[in-house]
Motif scaffolding. Structure first.
Motif, PDB file in Angstrom:
ATOM      1  N   GLY A 192      68.560  43.707 -11.348  1.00 28.78           N
ATOM      2  CA  GLY A 192      69.141  42.787 -12.291  1.00 28.78           C
ATOM      3  C   GLY A 192      69.445  41.385 -11.848  1.00 28.78           C
ATOM      4  N   ASP A 193      70.641  40.923 -12.183  1.00 32.53           N
ATOM      5  CA  ASP A 193      70.882  39.505 -12.345  1.00 32.53           C
ATOM      6  C   ASP A 193      72.323  39.066 -12.070  1.00 32.53           C
ATOM      7  OD1 ASP A 193      72.242  40.672 -14.528  1.00 32.53           O
ATOM      8  OD2 ASP A 193      70.476  40.453 -15.793  1.00 32.53           O
ATOM      9  N   ARG A 194      73.094  39.903 -11.424  1.00 31.08           N
ATOM     10  CA  ARG A 194      74.494  39.560 -11.181  1.00 31.08           C
ATOM     11  C   ARG A 194      74.605  38.480 -10.091  1.00 31.08           C
ATOM     12  NH1 ARG A 194      78.348  40.067 -14.033  1.00 31.08           N
ATOM     13  NH2 ARG A 194      79.747  40.416 -12.278  1.00 31.08           N
ATOM     14  N   TYR A 195      75.659  37.658 -10.195  1.00 34.40           N
ATOM     15  CA  TYR A 195      75.794  36.553  -9.243  1.00 34.40           C
ATOM     16  C   TYR A 195      76.005  37.034  -7.815  1.00 34.40           C
ATOM     17  CZ  TYR A 195      80.873  37.266  -9.862  1.00 34.40           C
ATOM     18  OH  TYR A 195      82.150  37.806  -9.929  1.00 34.40           O
ATOM     19  N   HIS A 228      64.289  45.311 -13.438  1.00 39.93           N
ATOM     20  CA  HIS A 228      64.788  44.600 -14.628  1.00 39.93           C
ATOM     21  C   HIS A 228      64.594  43.090 -14.535  1.00 39.93           C
ATOM     22  CE1 HIS A 228      66.523  47.586 -17.396  1.00 39.93           C
ATOM     23  NE2 HIS A 228      66.702  48.323 -16.305  1.00 39.93           N
ATOM     24  N   GLY A 229      63.523  42.668 -13.885  1.00 35.26           N
ATOM     25  CA  GLY A 229      63.157  41.261 -13.937  1.00 35.26           C
ATOM     26  C   GLY A 229      62.462  40.928 -15.244  1.00 35.26           C
ATOM     27  N   GLY A 230      62.246  39.620 -15.469  1.00 33.73           N
ATOM     28  CA  GLY A 230      61.505  39.162 -16.635  1.00 33.73           C
ATOM     29  C   GLY A 230      62.270  39.146 -17.939  1.00 33.73           C
ATOM     30  N   THR A 234      59.867  46.598 -19.990  1.00 37.39           N
ATOM     31  CA  THR A 234      58.966  46.557 -21.150  1.00 37.39           C
ATOM     32  C   THR A 234      57.731  45.747 -20.766  1.00 37.39           C
ATOM     33  OG1 THR A 234      59.707  44.493 -22.205  1.00 37.39           O
ATOM     34  CG2 THR A 234      60.973  46.491 -22.724  1.00 37.39           C
ATOM     35  N   GLU A 235      56.693  45.841 -21.588  1.00 40.50           N
ATOM     36  CA  GLU A 235      55.470  45.075 -21.318  1.00 40.50           C
ATOM     37  C   GLU A 235      55.714  43.575 -21.504  1.00 40.50           C
ATOM     38  OE1 GLU A 235      51.592  45.004 -19.877  1.00 40.50           O
ATOM     39  OE2 GLU A 235      53.088  46.619 -19.975  1.00 40.50           O
ATOM     40  N   VAL A 236      56.594  43.214 -22.419  1.00 41.39           N
ATOM     41  CA  VAL A 236      56.960  41.799 -22.593  1.00 41.39           C
ATOM     42  C   VAL A 236      57.509  41.238 -21.292  1.00 41.39           C
ATOM     43  CG1 VAL A 236      58.566  40.219 -23.759  1.00 41.39           C
ATOM     44  CG2 VAL A 236      57.398  41.994 -25.073  1.00 41.39           C
ATOM     45  N   TYR A 237      58.367  42.000 -20.643  1.00 39.79           N
ATOM     46  CA  TYR A 237      58.981  41.533 -19.401  1.00 39.79           C
ATOM     47  C   TYR A 237      57.979  41.528 -18.253  1.00 39.79           C
ATOM     48  CZ  TYR A 237      63.280  42.401 -22.038  1.00 39.79           C
ATOM     49  OH  TYR A 237      64.266  42.401 -22.985  1.00 39.79           O
ATOM     50  N   ARG A 238      57.086  42.515 -18.232  1.00 41.17           N
ATOM     51  CA  ARG A 238      56.047  42.517 -17.196  1.00 41.17           C
ATOM     52  C   ARG A 238      55.200  41.249 -17.290  1.00 41.17           C
ATOM     53  NH1 ARG A 238      50.576  43.894 -16.630  1.00 41.17           N
ATOM     54  NH2 ARG A 238      50.084  44.436 -14.456  1.00 41.17           N
ATOM     55  N   ASN A 239      54.806  40.894 -18.496  1.00 41.68           N
ATOM     56  CA  ASN A 239      53.993  39.697 -18.680  1.00 41.68           C
ATOM     57  C   ASN A 239      54.745  38.432 -18.274  1.00 41.68           C
ATOM     58  OD1 ASN A 239      51.794  41.147 -19.655  1.00 41.68           O
ATOM     59  ND2 ASN A 239      52.479  41.021 -21.782  1.00 41.68           N
ATOM     60  N   ARG A 240      56.047  38.408 -18.533  1.00 45.56           N
ATOM     61  CA  ARG A 240      56.824  37.220 -18.156  1.00 45.56           C
ATOM     62  C   ARG A 240      56.935  37.087 -16.636  1.00 45.56           C
ATOM     63  NH1 ARG A 240      61.407  37.708 -21.345  1.00 45.56           N
ATOM     64  NH2 ARG A 240      60.263  36.671 -23.014  1.00 45.56           N
ATOM     65  N   ILE A 241      57.061  38.202 -15.938  1.00 47.25           N
ATOM     66  CA  ILE A 241      57.102  38.160 -14.469  1.00 47.25           C
ATOM     67  C   ILE A 241      55.784  37.609 -13.921  1.00 47.25           C
ATOM     68  CG2 ILE A 241      57.213  39.583 -12.382  1.00 47.25           C
ATOM     69  CD1 ILE A 241      59.096  41.464 -13.985  1.00 47.25           C
TER      70      ILE A 241
END
Length: 386
Positions: A102-105, A125-127, A153-160
């Motif tokens: 994830g994305d925590r500071y 959980h990137g992207g 998700t595939e949307v997130y895979r493509n964004r990565i």
């Protein structure tokens, strides 16, 4: 035997990872260590490192970073301390890979320290997009330091891949949390009542975190939510779970404490992952702005009322009702969530984050990666012109 480190900073991502950690810990080819930091090590957030220990995992260290949520300057001080801790830690301990979610500071300094020592980072959980919070740019920064990516998700895979990561290193495995909702052995409602007291009225779960990238004061954000809930208190109970340690969260906690004391409602700083999912399963739905409302809750067939912009940009299904952080909109959304038409929709909907065998695919992908010969340098993958 390959040495793998998982660093966890909050109860939420530890709960998501628990089943995967169990499988990795049982693998004879992998020597798993866990280091806790962030909210885990603070008494005011429930000292949840104890949950990791009680689950039987090898907790190697617990780095307290003195979280103070009053200002961004105070949060930056905690991040600086976290980076110092892990800079020394990686100087003294060698790992073949570091796994982060994830994305925590508090996770960003860990990624920086690992990258400086050229330790391969496995990122889950990137992207994803969460435009209302500083998690947004932290997540993408960690992506650029990572060498293996497990997207939900595939949307997130493509964004990565769009961020310059080689497609051969980016895998869409679904969300472990969505599978957890269906696979973890959850307490019964009777068992919940034995521990937390009886549930005499239908209840909503409430999890609300600060939005940190807008000009809407945190105190007014929580006031709008509590005003809406007050209008429904005759017919519904509300169970509150503590806020994440983001800038301004103390103000949210203080107002919720006052509200709960006035109306004799439950407030829980933290609960075990199985208890959290079970509390939601038997509720009328989740209200707030937690990512779990978009990822895990749809698998439990209850509605989510998602407030404000904290999760703006994330993939969500039709069981999620989005509304502005305005008491009238929140109130109307809660009413809609209980309508016959919406309840019928929930029963037939498929969670967009759920994929078959998420846990198995994550485990096999991680094991193949950690046992393979690592590349020394990570190149930037350029998209070809269309």
């Amino acid at each position: 035997m390959k040495k793998l480190l998982y660093v966890t900073g909050s109860r939420a991502e530890y709960g998501i990872m628990k089943r995967l950690l169990t499988v990795l810990n049982q693998d004879k080819d992998i020597d798993l260590s866990i280091v806790a930091t962030g909210m885990h090590c603070e008494e005011k957030f429930g000292s949840t490192y104890k949950q990791i220990e009680s689950d039987g995992f090898p907790l190697h260290k617990c780095f307290n970073i003195n979280i103070n949520t009053k200002s961004n300057a105070a949060i930056l001080s905690s991040m600086s301390l976290c980076q110092t801790h892990f800079g020394h830690y990686f100087h003294e301990h060698h790992y073949d890979a570091v796994m982060l979610l994830g994305d925590r500071y508090e996770i960003l300094p860990v990624a920086i320290a690992a990258a400086m020592y050229n330790i391969p980072i496995i990122h889950l959980h990137g992207g994803e997009k969460t435009l209302g919070n500083y998690d947004e740019f932290i997540r993408h920064a960690i992506t650029k330091m990572s060498k293996l990516h497990l997207a939900s998700t595939e949307v997130y895979r493509n964004r990565i891949i769009q961020l310059g990561e080689n497609p051969a290193t980016v895998f869409n495995i679904g969300a472990l949390g969505a599978e957890n909702s269906l696979s973890l052995p959850l307490p019964t409602k009777f068992e919940l009542s034995e521990k937390f007291g009886s549930f005499d009225k239908p209840y909503f779960m409430v999890v609300f975190h600060p939005e940190t990238l807008n000009d809407f004061p945190v105190g007014l954000q929580i006031k709008e939510l509590l005003t809406a809930l007050k209008r429904l208190k005759e017919n519904y109970d509300f169970v509150f779970i503590g806020s994440n340690s983001d800038t301004g969260s103390d103000e949210i906690t203080n107002q919720i404490h006052i509200f709960c004391e006035k109306y004799q409602l439950r407030y829980m700083t933290s609960v075990a992952p199985e208890e959290y999912l079970s509390l939601i399963k038997y509720s009328q739905g989740l209200v707030g702005n937690s990512s779990s409302g978009l990822i895990e809750v749809p698998s439990l067939f209850v509605p989510t009322v998602n407030i404000g912009d904290r999760q703006k940009g994330r993939v969500r299904g039709n069981t999620v009702i989005d509304c502005h952080c305005n008491n009238e909109e929140i109130y109307k959304s809660l009413i809609i969530s209980q309508s016959d038409a919406f309840q019928a929709l929930i029963k037939t909907y498929i969670n967009p984050y759920h994929q078959k065998d998420s846990l198995k695919n994550a485990y096999l992908t991680i094991k193949k990666f950690i046992l393979s010969e690592q590349i020394k340098y990570k190149d930037f993958y350029d998209l070809q012109p269309s």
